[in-house]
Design an enzyme around this catalytic site. Structure first.
Site, PDB file in Angstrom:
ATOM      1  NE  ARG B 296      -4.114  -1.961   1.726  1.00 32.55           N
ATOM      2  CZ  ARG B 296      -5.168  -2.291   2.456  1.00 32.55           C
ATOM      3  NH1 ARG B 296      -5.294  -1.802   3.685  1.00 32.55           N
ATOM      4  NH2 ARG B 296      -6.094  -3.081   1.977  1.00 32.55           N
ATOM      5  CE1 TYR B 440      -2.100   0.718  -8.101  1.00 36.85           C
ATOM      6  CE2 TYR B 440      -2.264  -0.629 -10.064  1.00 36.85           C
ATOM      7  CZ  TYR B 440      -1.624   0.334  -9.334  1.00 36.85           C
ATOM      8  OH  TYR B 440      -0.497   0.902  -9.844  1.00 36.85           O
ATOM      9  CD  GLU B 441      -1.720  -3.882  -2.741  1.00 34.92           C
ATOM     10  OE1 GLU B 441      -1.917  -4.726  -1.877  1.00 34.92           O
ATOM     11  OE2 GLU B 441      -1.267  -4.136  -3.876  1.00 34.92           O
ATOM     12  N   GLY B 442      -6.650  -2.214  -2.739  1.00 33.93           N
ATOM     13  CA  GLY B 442      -7.707  -1.760  -1.822  1.00 33.93           C
ATOM     14  C   GLY B 442      -8.173  -0.374  -2.196  1.00 33.93           C
ATOM     15  CD  GLN B 447      -6.029   1.379   1.429  1.00 31.01           C
ATOM     16  OE1 GLN B 447      -5.371   1.316   2.465  1.00 31.01           O
ATOM     17  NE2 GLN B 447      -6.024   0.423   0.510  1.00 31.01           N
TER      18      GLN B 447
END
Lengths: 596, 596
Positions: B296, B440-442, B447
């Site tokens: 992240r 992306y990546e959450g 978050q």
């Protein structure tokens, strides 16, 4: 595949209950309009957009426009059929004078169509939109003979129009224009130069293209006072209206752009192209500026239009996509997961977008109505007032609606997660298409400067005084209405900030003009929030009325909830804008340029 | 053609004066690092990005990746040469353990390279970035034999890595994963299923690709507790490290995306592909989550990276483009117009972007340092504290830096007017590339939920208490410093709002969890402003010190001015965020889903 359904009921609610067209029966073209006729027009317009424009939006983006080696430009598949359906329906001339083949209806209705067409297919909608802009300019500035020759085929849509302002070295600062015009002695002129970013500059949708071109006569004074407006047709137009020889105006290239791929944005080369002067020599910029309110309003509408279609698709997706469980426990325990609309952050984004969209639509129609009053009222006081209000509000709408419209497309895209980033779902196209609206027809920073530097001080501040009085009276007249009280409180605070900001400029910007420049953008957005808030109170009032009559109760609850959400979440930002404005220019401007 | 110059001096300022690496000499890999070595590494890293990555960024966007009919994927021209230069320079293993062929240097330096590579060519940088993520996961979870077999070629960059989580019906909610794994009895597994959005899933840059795949064993429990992590190589790896047969994992398609066209985002089909289990069965999600902080942070860096390169190009353009005159009178009377940097609204945008960029870079290195402490300190108290802080701050960085990074790209693009919308100048690519980092990546909403729903309450709120104490003490220790006072006041007010918001959640969200969900996004951004403000005070303090020594005075003035601007213009938004948070969820959540 993205979907689109034109918000017909919402438009009818506005035109019937919030800004009733029937209140303006004294204006030309308004008198004969029954509610049934309005509904029929809006529904038919919606249909053509849903059936013809929307289906070729995504494919048009993928294919883009192609320039052939001989300079001809091919539009994407299906564009010609859609454009033909539109022009044959008479939509281009909806509000144009009947004398030239138009229908003479309110321009407000034309702006309704502006939203529908731009939601359904922004790139395609521009061919017609630019044509309307071009014949509007001719209506105001051309000679009777020129009008008779050029306008009817444009209203019919057999010919389209363009605006040629920008050159490689100048966009905002048109005083730098280099394109030259030389009188040929027979009443025509030879035009030579290069124009860039010319939307719909060349294409295969129409038999002829009428280019309106800013250029400089050989003996013209320097700067903006030496620019004239010329009409340069792609094919020369004989006095009987038939087409003559191909003119020396060609598309040199199509720009590769972030979006609106279906619109041919051309580099146009004028090489001794034959043209005629429109209006007075050296007064071309004024001629272009006169129609700027309508053109800017048209771009503001594109901001809403993309936000609306992006919202519709995001709302559908949020109700269909299953992912995770509600914080309060499963809402769809029979399914593997809950629809993502249960998650507050998804809801937040949908509420933000929708509470903007509905108010923006109202504000557009409010502003469009001012335009109709300004152009059609017989009462000079009403004309002045409407001109003042439209002149003041239009840069606000252009700047704010395109900024927030773009932000909303980004939010709607976000709701799709990774699926929003891939082309398949169409969301990323809305973002790319919406982006241009913040730039063209005067970048939004220029709108802010126009508002603060020109519109505020004009006529001793008459327009802003008129507007503040209007809102002040509006609030005052409703203060005893308990149901509206919470909304009025929000609006009142926003107006208070707007007044404070206006006073701050008056007392600080004269001594130091950079103070005005530094706060202009925030002022424009502060103004926008107040205007949108004003619309929410108007819509809430109408919704309360309909609620009392038991009409469409769920819809009225939605309106009242969106109004409350707007006042709770959007309006408080006025305080932040005021804070920015009153910080002034000192820190912002203190670094030398070479520190950047 | 866009340009890029890695901000080497800025990084050295941070690593020497603001967050001195030498203060952490006790950490493994930090001890031997002299200032000269740091400078040499950073300069050499900058060089490879400027010389190899940046020149193929725009062309890579235009060409994109091509999937051949046989399933092979061809990357854009020049990508292989650039990737080879990078991997041969040993950059992939910069902070990897020396035992596996890495250089064992601080991961903080690796994140510096993360910014440079992503600014120069985000799409290309991802091939290496994902490889680093993959071998980091193996370092933590693989068996000694697996580590010895797979990690060294990945550190060398001869093999790359991928993460296979998402499936068509699930992204965020990985409990829904359908990909199956069946034990073959010989210690290997047959993996079958489809994964989508797999970055660098197939390409021609490396000899082999190591796919890390989440899948479900046949007897696995439902939901997230039944997911295991498998390693599936493109070519089977023999025990001696040589490559064996082609595995049954293929690229079914390349996604058509808004941006990062140079990165092959693949649909990956696993058809009885052979793999090995990594770590414990059914603990695959935990294995993936462990490395999530670093991943992240890597995405947060992309937000800054795009904002930085967009800023650099906008600043150059603003100084070169002539248009209009300064409000205070011509600044370049000898030229046809002034450079647009004289206009306050242009200046506003540049100041906004830059006052973000410099603080964001500091915050990334601050967070990265926490990661180095967490992984390398021998002191359990320090490890716990660093883990707490990094766990708390990382979702903030991911959400805030990518949101603001994208907004900044849009602002930088705006400075170019119409030229920002056409591809030629490269600005629209920065916008398109930056957009994915918010997803992306959450996705950033996730978050925010991770921050508010998981990180705040974790261990009885230990992390947020630690953070607030840290900032509180930081302010207190400097309160007698007159030069810092105005900045400290801004920070203090922001921290006050953060405390209030935290307390509000504690007292309201337990009874009604949607209150937390409704305010999470605002809380994340409020937190981000405070953290960035904290960095500005730290940087200002360092700048004042250097100013007193007479070092590089113009640069120190710039820093102090940017710090003041940030406190004046950015920090006040914390009050608005607090207002949103304390409005709660009631209105936001009140409409039924079918009203949307």
């Amino acid at each position: 595949m993205p979907r689109y359904q034109a918000p017909v009921d919402e438009v009818l609610f506005l035109l019937t209950h919030v800004l009733p067209l029937k209140d303006h029966a004294d204006l030309q073209g308004f008198g004969d309009l029954s509610p049934d006729m309005i509904e029929a027009i809006v529904r038919e317009g919606a249909q053509v957009c849903e059936d013809f424009f929307q289906p070729v939006n995504a494919s048009g983006d993928r294919q883009g426009c192609q320039r052939l080696p001989d300079g001809r430009v091919v539009t994407p598949e299906g564009f010609k059929a859609a454009y033909d359906a539109y022009r044959k329906g008479g939509w281009l001339g909806l509000s144009a004078p009947e004398a030239y083949g138009g229908q003479g209806l309110p321009n407000t209705l034309n702006h309704v169509m502006g939203e529908f067409t731009a939601s359904a297919n922004m790139a395609l909608s521009m061919y017609g939109g630019l044509t309307q802009g071009a014949f509007a300019a001719l209506l105001q500035h051309a000679s009777p003979e020129q009008k008779a020759l050029y306008i009817p085929p444009m209203i019919e849509g057999r010919w389209t129009g363009t605006m040629n302002l920008t050159e490689p070295h100048c966009g905002t600062d048109l005083g730098l224009i280099k394109t030259r015009a030389t009188a040929l002695g027979d009443g025509t002129y030879a035009i030579t130069g290069q124009k860039i970013f010319i939307s719909a500059g060349e294409h295969d949708l129409a038999d002829n293209i009428i280019h309106l071109v800013l250029a400089r006569l050989s003996d013209a004074p320097e700067g903006t006072r030496g620019i004239s407006l010329f009409l340069v047709p792609k094919f020369w137009v004989n006095v009987d209206g038939s087409l003559g020889e191909r003119n020396h105006v060609t598309c040199g290239a199509i720009e590769h752009k972030m979006g609106i791929h279906g619109n041919a944005t051309c580099v146009m080369n004028y090489d001794q192209a034959k043209g005629v002067l429109i209006g007075e020599a050296n007064r071309g910029l004024q001629a272009m500026f006169v129609m700027m309110n309508e053109a800017r309003l048209g771009v503001a509408i594109q901001g809403l239009a993309q936000s609306e279609v992006a919202y519709q698709n995001a709302a559908i997706y949020a109700k269909e996509r299953l992912q995770g469980r509600a914080l309060t426990g499963a809402s769809a325990p029979d399914k593997p997961a809950d629809p993502i609309i249960v998650h507050p952050d998804i809801r937040r984004m949908l509420m933000e977008i929708r509470s903007f969209n509905e108010a923006a639509r109202a504000l557009i129609l409010w502003d469009a109505l001012q335009g109709d009053i300004a152009h059609r009222s017989q009462d000079p006081k009403s004309v002045e007032r409407a001109n003042d209000l439209q002149g003041l509000l239009t840069p606000v709408l252009k700047g704010v609606l395109t900024d927030l419209g773009f932000e909303n497309c980004v939010k709607a895209q976000q709701i799709f997660g990774g699926h929003g980033y891939v082309s398949e779902w169409g969301m990323e196209q809305f973002v790319r298409d919406a982006r241009i609206a913040m730039i063209y027809e005067g970048a939004n920073g220029i709108q802010a400067l126009d508002l603060v530097g020109r519109k505020l001080p004009k006529d001793g501040g008459r327009a802003i005084r008129t507007y503040l009085e209007l809102i002040g009276r509006f609030i005052q007249e409703r203060e005893s209405n308990e149901a509206l009280k919470p909304l009025l409180m929000g609006l009142k605070q926003g107006v208070g900030h707007l007044q404070e900001a206006t006073l701050w400029f008056m007392s600080h910007a004269i001594a130091k003009p950079t103070h005005a420049g530094a706060g202009a953008y925030d002022y424009m957005h502060l103004f926008g929030l107040v205007s949108l808030g004003h619309m929410w109170v108007m819509m809430a009032e109408a919704a309360l009325g309909l609620q009392a009559q038991g009409e469409d109760l769920q819809r009225q609850t939605t309106r009242l909830t969106l109004a409350a959400y707007f006042m709770e979440r959007a309006m408080p930002k006025t305080g932040l804008h005021l804070k920015h404005i009153t910080s002034g220019a000192d820190i912002m401007m203190s670094l030398p340029a070479d520190s950047f």
